[in-house]
Write a protein that holds these residues in place. Structure first.
Motif, PDB file in Angstrom:
ATOM      1  N   GLU A 202       0.817  -1.219   0.000  1.00  0.00           N
ATOM      2  CA  GLU A 202       0.000   0.000   0.000  1.00  0.00           C
ATOM      3  C   GLU A 202       0.849   1.267   0.000  1.00  0.00           C
ATOM      4  N   THR A 203       2.155   1.134  -0.251  1.00  0.00           N
ATOM      5  CA  THR A 203       3.042   2.298  -0.206  1.00  0.00           C
ATOM      6  C   THR A 203       2.586   3.396  -1.160  1.00  0.00           C
ATOM      7  N   GLY A 204       2.212   3.011  -2.375  1.00  0.00           N
ATOM      8  CA  GLY A 204       1.761   4.003  -3.349  1.00  0.00           C
ATOM      9  C   GLY A 204       0.590   4.818  -2.837  1.00  0.00           C
ATOM     10  N   TYR A 205      -0.364   4.140  -2.198  1.00  0.00           N
ATOM     11  CA  TYR A 205      -1.529   4.848  -1.654  1.00  0.00           C
ATOM     12  C   TYR A 205      -1.119   5.766  -0.506  1.00  0.00           C
ATOM     13  N   LEU A 206      -0.222   5.297   0.366  1.00  0.00           N
ATOM     14  CA  LEU A 206       0.221   6.107   1.503  1.00  0.00           C
ATOM     15  C   LEU A 206       0.885   7.395   1.020  1.00  0.00           C
ATOM     16  N   VAL A 207       1.742   7.288  -0.006  1.00  0.00           N
ATOM     17  CA  VAL A 207       2.428   8.471  -0.540  1.00  0.00           C
ATOM     18  C   VAL A 207       1.427   9.401  -1.223  1.00  0.00           C
ATOM     19  N   SER A 208       0.473   8.832  -1.960  1.00  0.00           N
ATOM     20  CA  SER A 208      -0.557   9.652  -2.615  1.00  0.00           C
ATOM     21  C   SER A 208      -1.381  10.425  -1.587  1.00  0.00           C
ATOM     22  N   GLU A 209      -1.706   9.773  -0.482  1.00  0.00           N
ATOM     23  CA  GLU A 209      -2.470  10.443   0.577  1.00  0.00           C
ATOM     24  C   GLU A 209      -1.661  11.585   1.186  1.00  0.00           C
ATOM     25  N   ALA A 210      -0.334  11.359   1.362  1.00  0.00           N
ATOM     26  CA  ALA A 210       0.509  12.428   1.900  1.00  0.00           C
ATOM     27  C   ALA A 210       0.533  13.627   0.956  1.00  0.00           C
ATOM     28  N   ASN A 211       0.653  13.365  -0.342  1.00  0.00           N
ATOM     29  CA  ASN A 211       0.599  14.458  -1.318  1.00  0.00           C
ATOM     30  C   ASN A 211      -0.745  15.176  -1.271  1.00  0.00           C
ATOM     31  N   LYS A 212      -1.814  14.426  -1.105  1.00  0.00           N
ATOM     32  CA  LYS A 212      -3.159  15.014  -1.055  1.00  0.00           C
ATOM     33  C   LYS A 212      -3.308  15.940   0.156  1.00  0.00           C
ATOM     34  N   VAL A 213      -2.762  15.512   1.311  1.00  0.00           N
ATOM     35  CA  VAL A 213      -2.816  16.352   2.514  1.00  0.00           C
ATOM     36  C   VAL A 213      -2.097  17.672   2.266  1.00  0.00           C
ATOM     37  N   LEU A 214      -0.934  17.613   1.625  1.00  0.00           N
ATOM     38  CA  LEU A 214      -0.169  18.832   1.357  1.00  0.00           C
ATOM     39  C   LEU A 214      -0.862  19.712   0.318  1.00  0.00           C
ATOM     40  N   ILE A 215      -1.475  19.093  -0.688  1.00  0.00           N
ATOM     41  CA  ILE A 215      -2.228  19.873  -1.692  1.00  0.00           C
ATOM     42  C   ILE A 215      -3.382  20.601  -1.023  1.00  0.00           C
ATOM     43  N   ASP A 216      -4.118  19.899  -0.154  1.00  0.00           N
ATOM     44  CA  ASP A 216      -5.241  20.517   0.566  1.00  0.00           C
ATOM     45  C   ASP A 216      -4.770  21.668   1.454  1.00  0.00           C
ATOM     46  N   ALA A 217      -3.480  21.578   1.892  1.00  0.00           N
ATOM     47  CA  ALA A 217      -2.929  22.652   2.724  1.00  0.00           C
ATOM     48  C   ALA A 217      -2.347  23.775   1.877  1.00  0.00           C
ATOM     49  N   GLY A 218      -2.438  23.659   0.551  1.00  0.00           N
ATOM     50  CA  GLY A 218      -1.966  24.713  -0.342  1.00  0.00           C
ATOM     51  C   GLY A 218      -0.498  24.639  -0.667  1.00  0.00           C
ATOM     52  N   VAL A 219       0.115  23.463  -0.479  1.00  0.00           N
ATOM     53  CA  VAL A 219       1.542  23.320  -0.760  1.00  0.00           C
ATOM     54  C   VAL A 219       1.726  22.873  -2.212  1.00  0.00           C
ATOM     55  N   LEU A 220       2.123  23.820  -3.074  1.00  0.00           N
ATOM     56  CA  LEU A 220       2.358  23.562  -4.500  1.00  0.00           C
ATOM     57  C   LEU A 220       1.245  22.701  -5.105  1.00  0.00           C
ATOM     58  N   PRO A 221       0.009  23.151  -5.043  1.00  0.00           N
ATOM     59  CA  PRO A 221      -1.106  22.320  -5.521  1.00  0.00           C
ATOM     60  C   PRO A 221      -1.084  22.055  -7.018  1.00  0.00           C
ATOM     61  N   GLU A 222      -0.407  22.908  -7.801  1.00  0.00           N
ATOM     62  CA  GLU A 222      -0.410  22.743  -9.255  1.00  0.00           C
ATOM     63  C   GLU A 222       0.706  21.830  -9.751  1.00  0.00           C
ATOM     64  N   MET A 223       1.641  21.471  -8.881  1.00  0.00           N
ATOM     65  CA  MET A 223       2.808  20.708  -9.339  1.00  0.00           C
ATOM     66  C   MET A 223       2.407  19.266  -9.649  1.00  0.00           C
ATOM     67  N   LYS A 224       2.733  18.807 -10.848  1.00  0.00           N
ATOM     68  CA  LYS A 224       2.411  17.445 -11.275  1.00  0.00           C
ATOM     69  C   LYS A 224       3.641  16.537 -11.263  1.00  0.00           C
ATOM     70  N   SER A 225       4.816  17.113 -11.464  1.00  0.00           N
ATOM     71  CA  SER A 225       6.042  16.312 -11.451  1.00  0.00           C
ATOM     72  C   SER A 225       7.146  17.129 -10.805  1.00  0.00           C
ATOM     73  N   ALA A 226       8.127  16.449 -10.266  1.00  0.00           N
ATOM     74  CA  ALA A 226       9.210  17.128  -9.565  1.00  0.00           C
ATOM     75  C   ALA A 226      10.166  17.769 -10.565  1.00  0.00           C
TER      76      ALA A 226
END
Length: 750
Positions: A202-226
């Motif tokens: 479930e690592t992929g899901y865990l990382v996706s959820e972490a990104n989602k939390v940061l997006i919801d907090a307004g942390v680089l919401p438009e960034m699609k790739s590093a």
């Protein structure tokens, strides 16, 4: 008019030594989800471990049951330790860089060298688990790292070594708690595999959820790739000339070391070996032990050719060999390989000498310089084949065949660096399949045997047809797998019949021995009426024998029928007391009825039954009247073994080899030295934990029988050796990593 993007401030930016509020939310979400997945794993651990245990021998099952018990007892502590370790990783990330530098123990290659074998095995397992988990979420992790760096205003570099959400950190947090449990290395690896299936998946899901939390907090919401990091800083370009070909991605460099974590690890290990040669390049011939060559070849380091650890004085005399050029030369060497006989191929010079000579013929005598990555690949493949050709699990004839695949597999690794990390790479799977089949080939069957011929055909198909299309390996794997499965299916059916017959025979012998022992214990040495001896040893013995086979010696029926023997013997003793005579008078009809019922149920001869029971009743009548009865001295049916002269045993009964042999699972292959000729056999049945061990050949025909003790003695004397049948490439890679780490550790100590 150029468009300027204004970066919006994110609330909750980090103050020195504190965790940014968005990261706190990530931590809470990650802790909640990972702990929940771990709880699910522990809920179902008993069932999964029990299913695995059913496939093992009786002695091996105890290890699984021990793991079950430890997980149940230590569950709360394990979950608590897991959550605490994850939280600690987040706290380390939040500390100021100077504090982190002081307190963080570097997880580098040096720290993995001075460890025992169990720790090394665990470390390799954790690396492999993390690598497999990372493959599915690599891009998401890069984006996450960049978002976390943004929270720290780019004052903190976040990478796979300090990112708390890295798969390696996740499995390390679990392993840390697991080490506190009272489990041996094999049981720990079993539980780690369970963790990989249930939590790491479930690592992929865990990382996706972490990104989602940061997006919801307004942390680089438009960034699609590093963002892509530069390969070098401005102004650091080497003055040495670079060909245009070396800049353009090609088949040879598209899968460079930056694209594969395992290859990067291997390159780091080889850096130390190159350093031992005296410089950053180390020379193409000095990259690793076992891969040395006298060929005059250099290595390109940041555009500068190095030879034997020092820059080449006259760079103009250097001919740079690109990856594409190298593949072309290897293709030509492979065509030479086609024309060589098998005996000629064994005695050829090493690969780098061949490369240098061919390059001299084509470009004139010069210093030929390989790209560093290509040189590393050549050295690694050479080390892998050194292990393969030294592997005792393969007959020499099979090693000679597989050794001819070095050039094709080198080409595969140059084209695709994931060859070293992808467990499911077609070329690796085929190599493992050929080695597995080859380990079962018996040299006494000769090279005309169909299995040898199939391996030979597959090897020559690769040598003849492989250029750069890896699909050839896939098609050959399917063909060979089909052939091997058909052969295995036929031998399994024959082997099953042998196993059932041997197990039935052993069980019958054990039942007969147990019954004789029961009767001897109660009758031998006594004076008993002849009818009682015949009744018990001819009739009731068969009742006991069939009950032991059908019900076992722990069944209630068996215990009841043994009590009948006790009652029969007691009933014909010479009783004098009135109470005993009264008891006999009451017991006699019941005993006659029980005996008749038991003998009838096994279809014992009716006439013989009647005669025996009538004479038995007459004995009771005589005893009740106080009359003497004729008696015979009863000798044990199973005479004691004659005393043997005292000899010193070759091995003590508690020797570790005896225990190891008693625990061998069916399917284990061995090599037996038969008058100097090796012969291969497979364990078909391990009866009663090593009392009897039956071995068959590849066709399922019984060829040898041992006990655990005699097999242990043979192993100790060297007349038998165990064949390791695991994936050959994986074992070779682990051995190479282990050897390089140990050599690196020795270098650090000196």
């Amino acid at each position: 008019m150029s468009k300027v993007t204004q970066l919006k401030p994110v609330s909750g930016k980090a103050t020195p030594g504190s965790m940014p509020r968005p990261l706190e939310k990530v931590c809470a979400r990650y802790l909640s989800l990972s702990a929940a997945y771990l709880g699910d794993m522990l809920d179902g651990a008993d069932d999964k471990l029990f299913d695995l245990a059913e496939k093992e021998t009786d002695s091996e099952r105890e290890r699984y049951f021990e793991a079950m018990r430890e997980l149940r007892i230590q569950r709360a502590g394990l979950v608590g330790s897991f959550k605490q370790a994850i939280n600690h990783q987040f706290l380390i990330l939040a500390r100021p860089p100077e504090t982190e530098t002081l307190e963080k123990t570097p997880v580098d290659l040096d720290s993995l060298t001075l460890v025992n074998e169990d720790e090394l095995e665990t470390s390799v397992a954790l690396d492999n688990m993390a690598r497999r988990a990372r493959n599915g979420c690599n891009e998401q992790l890069k984006v996450l790292c960049h978002r976390i760096e943004y929270l720290f205003e780019s004052k903190r570099e976040v990478n796979e070594h300090n990112n708390p959400l890295e798969p390696r950190q996740l499995v390390a947090c679990f392993s840390e708690g697991l080490e506190k449990l009272s489990l041996d290395i094999k049981a720990r690896l079993i539980i780690l595999k369970l963790f990989e299936r249930e939590v790491m998946a479930e690592t992929g899901y865990l990382v996706s959820e972490a990104n989602k939390v940061l997006i919801d907090a307004g942390v680089l919401p438009e960034m699609k790739s590093a963002p892509i990091a530069p390969a070098r800083k401005p102004g650091s370009r080497s003055l040495a000339s670079q060909s245009a070909d070396s800049v353009i991605p090609t088949a040879g460099n598209a899968g460079g070391p930056s694209n594969d974590q395992m290859f990067g690890l291997l390159q780091e290990l080889l850096v130390t070996m190159r350093g031992m040669q005296g410089g950053p390049g180390g020379g193409a011939s000095g990259g690793a032990p076992g891969a040395a060559s006298e060929a005059a070849m250099a290595v390109m380091q940041n555009g500068v050719p190095y030879m034997n650890g020092a820059p080449v004085a006259n760079a103009a005399s250097v001919h740079q060999v690109s990856s594409d050029d190298l593949l072309g030369v290897l293709n030509r060497l492979q065509r030479v390989e086609r024309s060589l006989g098998e005996d000629e191929g064994e005695d050829r010079a090493d690969l780098k000498t061949d490369l240098s000579e061919l390059l001299d013929n084509e470009h004139g005598e010069a210093i030929h310089a390989l790209d560093q990555a290509d040189d590393d690949v050549i050295n690694l493949v050479a080390l892998l084949f050194d292990f393969i050709l030294d592997d005792e699990g393969l007959p020499s004839e099979i090693k000679a065949l597989i050794g001819r695949l070095q050039i094709p597999l080198l080409k595969v690794a140059i084209i695709d660096k994931t060859f070293f990390s992808n467990d499911n790479h077609e070329a690796r799977l085929l190599l493992n399949m050929l080695a597995r089949a080859g380990s079962q080939w018996d040299p006494q069957q000769g090279i005309q045997d169909d299995l040898y011929q199939r391996i030979n055909q597959a090897v020559h198909r690769i040598i003849d047809d492989y250029e750069d299309d890896a699909s050839l390996f896939s098609s050959l794997l399917q063909e060979f797998q089909h052939f091997f499965d058909n052969q295995k299916s036929r031998s399994d059916r024959v082997e099953q019949r042998v196993r059932e017959a041997e197990e039935g025979k052993a069980r019958a012998e054990q039942a007969r021995s147990e019954v004789v022992a029961v009767l001897d214990k109660r009758m031998a040495g006594r004076q008993l009426p002849d009818v009682v001896v015949r009744l018990l040893r001819q009739g009731w013995q068969q009742v006991l024998y069939l009950t032991w086979l059908r019900e076992g010696d722990d069944s209630g029926l068996w215990q009841q029928q043994v009590k009948v023997v006790d009652a029969v013997v007691w009933s014909v003793l010479e009783h004098r007391e009135q109470a005993a005579l009264e008891k006999l008078k009451d017991l006699s009809p019941k005993l006659l009825k029980t005996l008749h019922s038991g003998l009838s149920q096994i279809n014992y001869d009716a006439v013989e039954t009647k005669q025996l029971l009538v004479k038995f009743r007459d004995v009771h009548q005589q005893l009740l009247k106080g009359l003497q009865t004729e008696r015979v001295a009863v000798e044990p049916e199973q005479p004691a073994e004659p005393a043997q002269p005292e000899t010193v045993p070759e091995l003590p009964e508690n020797h570790f080899l005896v225990k190891k042999c008693s625990q061998l699972a069916p399917g284990q292959w061995i090599e037996i030295q038969d008058d100097g000729e090796p012969r291969r056999a497979k364990l078909a049945a391990n009866i009663r934990a090593g009392v009897k061990m039956v071995f068959t050949n590849r066709r399922g025909i019984k060829v040898q029988e041992f006990s655990a003790y005699t097999l242990a003695v043979a192993l100790h004397n060297g007349t038998v050796k165990l064949i390791e049948e695991g994936a050959l490439f994986d074992r070779a890679l682990e051995a190479v990593i282990g050897d390089l780490r140990r050599m690196q550790g020795n270098n650090v100590q000196h």
